[in-house]
Enzyme design. Structure first.
Site, PDB file in Angstrom:
ATOM      1  N   MET A   9      58.202  60.668 -22.174  1.00  0.00           N
ATOM      2  CA  MET A   9      57.572  60.347 -20.895  1.00  0.00           C
ATOM      3  C   MET A   9      58.605  60.198 -19.779  1.00  0.00           C
ATOM      4  O   MET A   9      58.311  59.630 -18.723  1.00  0.00           O
ATOM      5  CB  MET A   9      56.783  59.040 -21.038  1.00  0.00           C
ATOM      6  N   ASP A  14      65.758  62.601 -33.981  1.00  0.00           N
ATOM      7  CA  ASP A  14      65.938  62.996 -32.583  1.00  0.00           C
ATOM      8  C   ASP A  14      65.696  64.485 -32.406  1.00  0.00           C
ATOM      9  O   ASP A  14      65.029  64.914 -31.469  1.00  0.00           O
ATOM     10  CB  ASP A  14      67.357  62.645 -32.109  1.00  0.00           C
ATOM     11  N   ASP A  35      86.581  93.282  -0.195  1.00  0.00           N
ATOM     12  CA  ASP A  35      86.629  93.474  -1.646  1.00  0.00           C
ATOM     13  C   ASP A  35      87.714  92.612  -2.289  1.00  0.00           C
ATOM     14  O   ASP A  35      87.893  92.641  -3.504  1.00  0.00           O
ATOM     15  CB  ASP A  35      86.907  94.945  -1.978  1.00  0.00           C
TER      16      ASP A  35
END
Length: 510
Positions: free
Chosen positions: A432, A296, A36
């Site tokens: 693309m 854009d 832990d």
């Protein structure tokens, strides 16, 4: 408690240690078994600080199980008090050591008798709360402890005197927070531009001895839902201090944040008008508003995205995507299920669906089914995105070391808006790009992409059909595959051949 392969929010003791280690000269004693005690390593790796993490593990071992923990815990508290000379020692068990049901309150009281510093047991139910809820509770507990202490000693009698000029406290900046150090720097700059002084920042870098001065501020700023609101409400009850809890993330929300500060100051007799500042920042200084109107950004209009994270960041990013950038948010989700009502109200009008879950497999399956153009999530969603070949921008904790940038990367304020716009725009595969990478050998595309995570497809693709599928450009291949498989299932087919592919294409008119 539940056994989980992976969790978005850590166990409660991590939240307590995050808050305690954020304060200056505060030491933590973690009563826990080995296993832990990973907080020290995690914080040292991620925060890149020069100082050692001020956490000591009082190990629960076989001897402790046989004889009890009291002697060992008390000895460790007294030893660290002498060695480190801290102002405060916070003692916390973990969910594992809590099973022993030991009276840690008694251990703390005994240790206080032999210690110079204050000793406090973190008042957290380790079975019922997670890291974020425990951090919230621990911050409130420490603030309450020192304000009550100042009142008992007479240092704080009556209402505190406010600062001469308008000032505020920033509540909730902590260690291991998502871009917290950068957000703090941006908030300081924003407040300075507005002519507001900074009274205290807690817990990051604060001294517990200064907590009695919290009431001197004119108002409190709570930038995150997950850490700070409980303390802000307490300070409002004790001193009547109002608080601003709008997260200034994105151009629109930053303007709302500034207007709420203006309203708070106007109500206290300070006639400020921040509209000219908002106009100047929005139109001429910040690039985000200009970019959102550019050609854009118009390339993103209608693109599908999904968002997942803590409530603060997931809600803010959802609004920015839908409202400021025209992106279609198919679903937005959060792992903070305890705050689900607030999240639903915040994002309900900006996305098609809301997903509230702590199960990462549900999130992964929801992403696979939707096939978004981009994911905005946590470290886990980044892994999912890599498996599905979907780009992912990390916008929320939990995160890995690359999301603790060395450079300046705030998410809040006007500079934060610029950074978020960059993150969003750069996360999408545009035009693309993916197809061109395949044409010129950018990546290995011999494998067919599978869009299912929890279970493999029950359909068999013949070699010819698989080869035909590989000829489809990458940015639409997943959609073609999914539509073909849907067509085959509807007709009870178990094998996909070239004929099935052509029939599916004809049926869909593609």
């Amino acid at each position: 408690m539940k056994l989980a392969y992976w969790m978005y929010a850590g166990p409660a003791h991590i939240g307590t240690l995050r808050v305690a280690s954020s304060f200056k000269n505060v030491h933590s004693i973690m009563h826990a078994p080995l296993g832990d005690d990973y907080f020290n390593v995690m914080r040292s790796m991620l925060e890149r600080e020069r100082d050692f993490t001020p956490v000591t593990t009082s190990v629960v071992d076989r001897q402790v199980l046989a004889r009890g923990s009291d002697e060992k815990v008390i000895r460790n508290i007294v030893r660290k008090d002498g060695e480190e000379q801290p102002d405060l020692i916070v003692v916390t068990p973990t969910c594992t050591s809590s099973i022993l049901q030991e009276d840690l309150h008694h251990f703390v009281r005994q240790a206080q008798l032999s210690s110079r510093c204050d000793v406090l047991l973190a008042d957290v139910n380790h079975y019922r709360v997670n890291e974020l809820q425990a951090a919230e509770r621990t911050l409130h507990q420490i603030v309450e402890f020192y304000i009550n202490k100042a009142r008992k000693s007479g240092e704080l009698s009556g209402p505190p005197r406010r600062t001469e000029r308008p000032s505020c406290n920033i509540l909730g900046i902590s260690s291991l927070g998502f871009h917290h150090a950068h957000d703090l720097r941006e908030l300081k700059k924003l407040l300075q531009d507005l002519g507001i002084e900074l009274n205290l920042v807690i817990p990051q870098g604060a001294s517990v001895h200064n907590l009695k001065h919290l009431g001197r501020a004119w108002f409190n700023v709570v930038p995150y839902r997950e850490l700070g609101p409980m303390t802000a409400r307490y300070l409002q009850e004790q001193f009547g201090t109002p608080y601003v809890e709008i997260t200034p993330m994105g151009v629109v929300e930053t303007a709302r944040f500034i207007r709420q500060i203006q309203q708070v100051l106007n109500e206290q007799g300070i006639p400020v008008d921040y509209e000219p500042y908002i106009q100047e920042q929005t139109l001429y200084v910040s690039q985000a508003a200009w970019f959102s109107r550019s050609i854009d950004c118009q390339n993103l209009t209608g693109k599908k995205a999904v968002v997942f994270g803590d409530c603060t960041h997931a809600a803010a990013i959802t609004k920015i995507l839908a409202r400021e950038m025209g992106v279609h948010v198919v679903w937005a989700g959060s792992y903070c299920t305890y705050d689900g009502e607030w999240f639903q109200a915040e994002v309900g009008g900006y996305c098609d669906q809301v997903l509230l879950t702590e199960d990462h497999t549900r999130v992964a399956d929801a992403i696979a089914q939707v096939e978004p153009a981009a994911i905005f999530g946590t470290q886990m969603e980044r892994h999912v995105g890599k498996r599905l070949r979907i780009p992912c921008g990390v916008i929320s904790a939990p995160m890995h070391v690359q999301d603790f940038p060395i450079g300046y990367r705030p998410f809040l304020g006007y500079e934060g808006a610029n950074q978020i716009v960059d993150l969003i725009y750069n996360s999408f595969t545009l035009g693309m790009e993916d197809h061109l990478l395949e044409v010129f050998g950018g990546h290995d595309t011999k494998e067919v992409i599978h869009k299912s995570l929890s279970a493999d497809s029950d359909l068999i693709w013949t070699r010819e059909a698989q080869a035909e599928l590989n000829k489809v450009p990458g940015f639409v291949r997943g959609k073609v595959k999914r539509n073909t498989e849907k067509f085959a299932r509807e007709r009870g087919l178990t094998e996909i051949t070239l004929e099935v592919m052509y029939a599916a294409k004809e049926a869909l008119g593609a």
